[in-house]
Design a protein around this motif. Structure first.
Motif, short mmCIF file in Angstrom:
data_model
loop_
_atom_site.label_atom_id
_atom_site.label_comp_id
_atom_site.label_asym_id
_atom_site.label_seq_id
_atom_site.Cartn_x
_atom_site.Cartn_y
_atom_site.Cartn_z
N LYS A 20 0.83 -1.20 0.00
CA LYS A 20 0.00 0.00 0.00
C LYS A 20 0.86 1.26 0.00
CE LYS A 20 -3.88 -2.07 2.55
NZ LYS A 20 -4.67 -2.02 3.81
N PHE A 21 2.14 1.09 0.29
CA PHE A 21 3.05 2.23 0.44
C PHE A 21 4.20 2.14 -0.56
CE2 PHE A 21 1.36 0.86 4.58
CZ PHE A 21 0.56 1.95 4.88
N THR A 22 4.77 3.30 -0.88
CA THR A 22 5.92 3.33 -1.79
C THR A 22 7.15 3.96 -1.14
OG1 THR A 22 5.20 5.44 -2.75
CG2 THR A 22 4.47 3.41 -3.85
N LYS A 23 6.98 4.53 0.07
CA LYS A 23 8.13 5.15 0.73
C LYS A 23 8.07 4.93 2.23
CE LYS A 23 9.21 8.81 -2.61
NZ LYS A 23 9.31 10.27 -2.83
N VAL A 24 9.26 4.82 2.83
CA VAL A 24 9.43 4.81 4.28
C VAL A 24 10.37 5.94 4.64
CG1 VAL A 24 10.14 3.50 6.32
CG2 VAL A 24 9.21 2.29 4.32
N GLN A 25 10.00 6.70 5.66
CA GLN A 25 10.86 7.79 6.13
C GLN A 25 11.09 7.62 7.62
OE1 GLN A 25 9.73 12.25 6.51
NE2 GLN A 25 10.85 12.11 4.57
N ALA A 26 12.30 7.96 8.10
CA ALA A 26 12.61 7.82 9.51
C ALA A 26 13.74 8.76 9.90
CB ALA A 26 13.01 6.38 9.83
N ASP A 27 13.71 9.21 11.14
CA ASP A 27 14.81 9.99 11.70
C ASP A 27 15.84 9.03 12.28
OD1 ASP A 27 13.40 12.30 11.08
OD2 ASP A 27 12.57 12.51 13.10
N LEU A 28 17.12 9.32 12.05
CA LEU A 28 18.20 8.45 12.49
C LEU A 28 19.14 9.18 13.44
CD1 LEU A 28 19.28 6.88 9.07
CD2 LEU A 28 17.48 6.07 10.62
N SER A 29 19.55 8.48 14.50
CA SER A 29 20.66 8.91 15.34
C SER A 29 21.70 7.81 15.26
CB SER A 29 20.20 9.12 16.79
OG SER A 29 19.25 10.16 16.89
N GLN A 30 22.89 8.14 14.75
CA GLN A 30 23.86 7.11 14.43
C GLN A 30 25.19 7.35 15.15
OE1 GLN A 30 22.99 5.46 10.20
NE2 GLN A 30 23.25 7.66 9.92
N GLY A 31 25.85 6.23 15.47
CA GLY A 31 27.15 6.29 16.11
C GLY A 31 27.97 5.08 15.72
N GLY A 32 28.97 4.76 16.53
CA GLY A 32 29.84 3.63 16.24
C GLY A 32 31.18 4.07 15.67
N PRO A 41 33.58 11.35 10.25
CA PRO A 41 32.88 11.43 11.53
C PRO A 41 31.84 12.54 11.55
CG PRO A 41 35.03 12.46 11.73
CD PRO A 41 34.99 11.82 10.36
N GLY A 42 30.71 12.26 12.15
CA GLY A 42 29.71 13.29 12.40
C GLY A 42 28.80 13.64 11.25
N VAL A 43 29.13 13.24 10.04
CA VAL A 43 28.34 13.68 8.88
C VAL A 43 26.89 13.22 9.00
CG1 VAL A 43 28.08 13.58 6.37
CG2 VAL A 43 30.37 13.72 7.38
N GLY A 64 24.87 16.04 6.42
CA GLY A 64 25.80 16.87 7.18
C GLY A 64 25.79 18.29 6.68
N THR A 65 26.97 18.90 6.61
CA THR A 65 27.10 20.24 6.04
C THR A 65 27.57 20.17 4.59
OG1 THR A 65 29.39 20.42 6.83
CG2 THR A 65 27.65 21.23 8.29
N LEU A 66 27.68 18.95 4.05
CA LEU A 66 28.24 18.77 2.71
C LEU A 66 27.22 18.97 1.60
CD1 LEU A 66 30.39 15.59 3.42
CD2 LEU A 66 31.10 17.99 3.49
N ALA A 67 25.95 18.71 1.92
CA ALA A 67 24.90 18.80 0.90
C ALA A 67 23.55 18.85 1.59
CB ALA A 67 24.96 17.59 -0.04
N SER A 68 22.56 19.30 0.83
CA SER A 68 21.21 19.29 1.37
C SER A 68 20.70 17.86 1.54
CB SER A 68 20.27 20.07 0.45
OG SER A 68 18.94 20.05 0.95
N ARG A 69 21.01 17.01 0.52
CA ARG A 69 20.60 15.61 0.64
C ARG A 69 21.43 14.77 -0.33
NH1 ARG A 69 17.15 13.38 -3.18
NH2 ARG A 69 16.29 14.80 -4.75
N SER A 70 21.39 13.47 -0.10
CA SER A 70 22.00 12.50 -1.01
C SER A 70 20.93 11.90 -1.90
CB SER A 70 22.72 11.40 -0.24
OG SER A 70 21.80 10.69 0.59
N ASP A 71 21.37 11.27 -2.99
CA ASP A 71 20.44 10.64 -3.93
C ASP A 71 21.07 9.33 -4.40
OD1 ASP A 71 17.90 10.99 -5.42
OD2 ASP A 71 19.20 10.92 -7.18
N PHE A 72 20.62 8.24 -3.79
CA PHE A 72 21.14 6.90 -4.08
C PHE A 72 20.18 6.16 -5.00
CE2 PHE A 72 20.65 2.39 -2.89
CZ PHE A 72 21.89 1.88 -3.21
N GLN A 110 31.27 8.17 -1.59
CA GLN A 110 31.34 6.79 -1.11
C GLN A 110 30.55 6.61 0.18
OE1 GLN A 110 35.64 6.64 -1.17
NE2 GLN A 110 35.65 5.30 -2.97
N LEU A 111 30.62 7.59 1.07
CA LEU A 111 29.80 7.56 2.27
C LEU A 111 28.32 7.54 1.91
CD1 LEU A 111 29.31 7.84 5.35
CD2 LEU A 111 29.46 10.33 5.02
N ALA A 112 27.93 8.37 0.94
CA ALA A 112 26.53 8.43 0.53
C ALA A 112 26.07 7.11 -0.08
CB ALA A 112 26.33 9.57 -0.46
#
Length: 239
Positions: A20-32, A41-43, A64-72, A110-112
């Protein structure tokens, strides 16, 4: 989709509800440890990810501060500004990782690519078991943390950009995914054991909100240190 895939998918809400859906969106808090190892780091410590469920596409916003968004898009990765203009772009991005080891630094594209490939797979699991060309089979039982899980070997087709074509999913007695195994080919074939938990239900679909990834030994056992990646997932929506 065989009976194994159907049982696992049904436990997570069922294929009819999922489609029924075509997209999933979520907020992420990442570490490691991975992000610093890769000189990024930090991006993506705090970001929002959106993935498609009907095609291979993902975007992290902000990047991060590198771009508004990525596109994979699997065979293409790009970084975009706020007007959706391309800042950087790379076709066939997997080839840029040739010769990489775990400690080899990544550039922003590569990170993206890594992040897009990862979150597209994670948020679409286990519904990818119904994807054309994906096959799975029972590989017996696995005992861990005082529990007995069922191990499912999964083979992804070359048409999908995933960490490795051969992977594994472990499910509990309720057929909920508890762990994912894969080799990160773009990081020197690093073997990972990816644990998931703290499930919630969103629009009839079951999602884990806690993800922790550790090194994996050849016998399948995970090493508790270092914590390679941590992902806490919040504010999940489907549309």
């Amino acid at each position: 989709m065989n009976s194994i895939a159907k049982a696992i998918i049904d436990a997570h809400g069922g294929i009819t509800q999922w489609r029924k859906f075509t997209k999933v969106q979520a907020d992420l808090s990442q570490g490691g440890a991975l992000w610093a190892i890769k000189s990024q780091p930090g991006v993506l410590d705090t970001t929002t990810v959106t993935v498609s469920t009907d095609r291979q596409w993902a975007s992290h916003e902000p990047f991060g501060t590198l771009a508004s968004r990525s596109d994979f898009m699997g065979r293409r990765i790009a970084l975009l500004d706020a007007a959706n203009q391309v800042l950087q772009e790379r076709m066939q991005p997997r080839t840029s990782f040739e010769g990489h080891k775990l400690e080899t630094p990544w550039d922003p594209l590569q990170l993206a690519f890594f992040a897009g490939c990862a979150m597209w797979t994670y948020l679409n699991t286990p519904f990818l078991l119904a994807w054309d060309g994906v096959v799975c089979e029972d590989a017996g039982t696995w005992t861990e943390r005082g529990e007995t899980w069922r191990k499912i070997e999964v083979r992804y087709p070359d048409s999908l950009e995933v960490f490795s074509n051969a992977q594994a999913i472990y499910v509990d007695s309720d057929n909920l995914v508890r762990r994912l195994d894969y080799d990160v080919e773009i990081a020197g074939n690093t073997a990972g054991a990816h644990y998931v938990g703290d499930y919630i239900t969103v629009s009839g679909i079951r999602f884990p909100t806690r993800r922790r990834i550790y090194p994996r030994l050849p016998d399948g056992q995970a090493i508790p240190e270092p914590l390679v990646v941590s992902i806490d997932v919040n504010n999940i929506t489907l549309s």
